[in-house]
Design a protein around this motif. Structure first.
Motif, PDB file in Angstrom:
ATOM      1  N   THR A  55       0.800  -1.226   0.000  1.00 32.35           N
ATOM      2  CA  THR A  55       0.000   0.000   0.000  1.00 32.35           C
ATOM      3  C   THR A  55       0.834   1.278   0.000  1.00 32.35           C
ATOM      4  O   THR A  55       0.315   2.355  -0.257  1.00 32.35           O
ATOM      5  CB  THR A  55      -0.918   0.040   1.235  1.00 32.35           C
ATOM      6  OG1 THR A  55      -0.101   0.108   2.409  1.00 32.35           O
ATOM      7  CG2 THR A  55      -1.833  -1.174   1.297  1.00 32.35           C
ATOM      8  N   SER A  57       1.946   2.555   2.660  1.00 33.19           N
ATOM      9  CA  SER A  57       1.667   3.239   3.923  1.00 33.19           C
ATOM     10  C   SER A  57       2.718   2.882   4.970  1.00 33.19           C
ATOM     11  O   SER A  57       3.437   1.897   4.852  1.00 33.19           O
ATOM     12  CB  SER A  57       0.274   2.867   4.434  1.00 33.19           C
ATOM     13  OG  SER A  57       0.202   1.480   4.684  1.00 33.19           O
ATOM     14  N   TRP A  59       3.585   3.046   9.467  1.00 32.59           N
ATOM     15  CA  TRP A  59       3.024   3.094  10.807  1.00 32.59           C
ATOM     16  C   TRP A  59       4.165   3.218  11.804  1.00 32.59           C
ATOM     17  O   TRP A  59       5.323   2.979  11.466  1.00 32.59           O
ATOM     18  CB  TRP A  59       2.195   1.848  11.102  1.00 32.59           C
ATOM     19  CG  TRP A  59       2.959   0.564  10.904  1.00 32.59           C
ATOM     20  CD1 TRP A  59       3.050  -0.171   9.753  1.00 32.59           C
ATOM     21  CD2 TRP A  59       3.767  -0.117  11.864  1.00 32.59           C
ATOM     22  NE1 TRP A  59       3.860  -1.265   9.944  1.00 32.59           N
ATOM     23  CE2 TRP A  59       4.313  -1.262  11.240  1.00 32.59           C
ATOM     24  CE3 TRP A  59       4.083   0.128  13.199  1.00 32.59           C
ATOM     25  CZ2 TRP A  59       5.147  -2.142  11.900  1.00 32.59           C
ATOM     26  CZ3 TRP A  59       4.925  -0.769  13.849  1.00 32.59           C
ATOM     27  CH2 TRP A  59       5.435  -1.882  13.199  1.00 32.59           C
ATOM     28  N   SER A  76      -1.362   4.624  13.151  1.00 34.04           N
ATOM     29  CA  SER A  76      -1.708   3.517  12.271  1.00 34.04           C
ATOM     30  C   SER A  76      -1.374   3.844  10.823  1.00 34.04           C
ATOM     31  O   SER A  76      -1.067   4.990  10.482  1.00 34.04           O
ATOM     32  CB  SER A  76      -3.194   3.196  12.396  1.00 34.04           C
ATOM     33  OG  SER A  76      -3.957   4.246  11.845  1.00 34.04           O
ATOM     34  N   HIS A  78      -3.356   4.182   8.434  1.00 36.98           N
ATOM     35  CA  HIS A  78      -4.281   5.162   7.854  1.00 36.98           C
ATOM     36  C   HIS A  78      -4.153   6.532   8.506  1.00 36.98           C
ATOM     37  O   HIS A  78      -4.926   7.444   8.212  1.00 36.98           O
ATOM     38  CB  HIS A  78      -5.728   4.652   7.893  1.00 36.98           C
ATOM     39  CG  HIS A  78      -6.297   4.479   9.263  1.00 36.98           C
ATOM     40  ND1 HIS A  78      -6.734   5.513  10.038  1.00 36.98           N
ATOM     41  CD2 HIS A  78      -6.484   3.363  10.000  1.00 36.98           C
ATOM     42  CE1 HIS A  78      -7.178   5.054  11.177  1.00 36.98           C
ATOM     43  NE2 HIS A  78      -7.035   3.744  11.190  1.00 36.98           N
ATOM     44  N   ARG A 101      -9.227   4.864  15.713  1.00 38.10           N
ATOM     45  CA  ARG A 101     -10.434   5.553  15.266  1.00 38.10           C
ATOM     46  C   ARG A 101     -11.075   6.351  16.400  1.00 38.10           C
ATOM     47  O   ARG A 101     -12.177   6.852  16.277  1.00 38.10           O
ATOM     48  CB  ARG A 101     -11.426   4.552  14.689  1.00 38.10           C
ATOM     49  CG  ARG A 101     -10.870   3.828  13.471  1.00 38.10           C
ATOM     50  CD  ARG A 101     -11.965   3.238  12.639  1.00 38.10           C
ATOM     51  NE  ARG A 101     -11.598   2.267  11.635  1.00 38.10           N
ATOM     52  CZ  ARG A 101     -10.763   2.407  10.629  1.00 38.10           C
ATOM     53  NH1 ARG A 101     -10.093   3.508  10.493  1.00 38.10           N
ATOM     54  NH2 ARG A 101     -10.551   1.446   9.758  1.00 38.10           N
TER      55      ARG A 101
END
Length: 115
Positions: A55, A57, A59, A76, A78, A101
């Motif tokens: 991805t 990404s 962390w 995270s 995201h 979240r």
């Protein structure tokens, strides 16, 4: 002096196996999916940074232990921040935190499991 370490990572879909190289203070790891992460240890603190090859990404996570309490903070993949505090009292672990979240979580664990 470098010594190889083998770490097994459990992923949601299937297990990945990581090859780590480094010392007790600093290790760098790559798994069979091309993901990589570094682990830096200093005293009662551990710092981790990871990269997901699929991805793009990244962390991070840092943990600090003081006595019987460990505080862990992370970001995270995201971009959400999370934190937890874990306190060990005898055979019981008390865990409280907020997930990436923003949802709170808590658990009390002992030799019989967690609730």
């Amino acid at each position: 002096m470098f010594r190889p370490l083998i770490v097994t990572l459990l992923l949601a879909a299937s297990p990945a196996f990581a090859q780590c190289i480094g010392t007790g203070g600093f290790s760098t790891c790559t798994d069979n999916n091309g993901n990589s992460y570094t682990i830096n240890r200093f005293g009662g603190s551990t710092y981790m940074n990871g990269y997901n090859a699929n991805t793009g990404s990244s962390w991070s996570q840092d943990s600090h232990t003081m006595g019987n309490t460990t505080i862990t903070n992370g970001t995270s993949a995201h971009g959400g921040n999370w934190s937890s505090t874990e306190t060990q009292i005898g055979n019981t672990r008390i865990i409280n935190g907020t997930d990436s979240r923003g949802r709170p979580f808590s658990a009390t664990c002992n030799q019989f499991g967690c609730n």
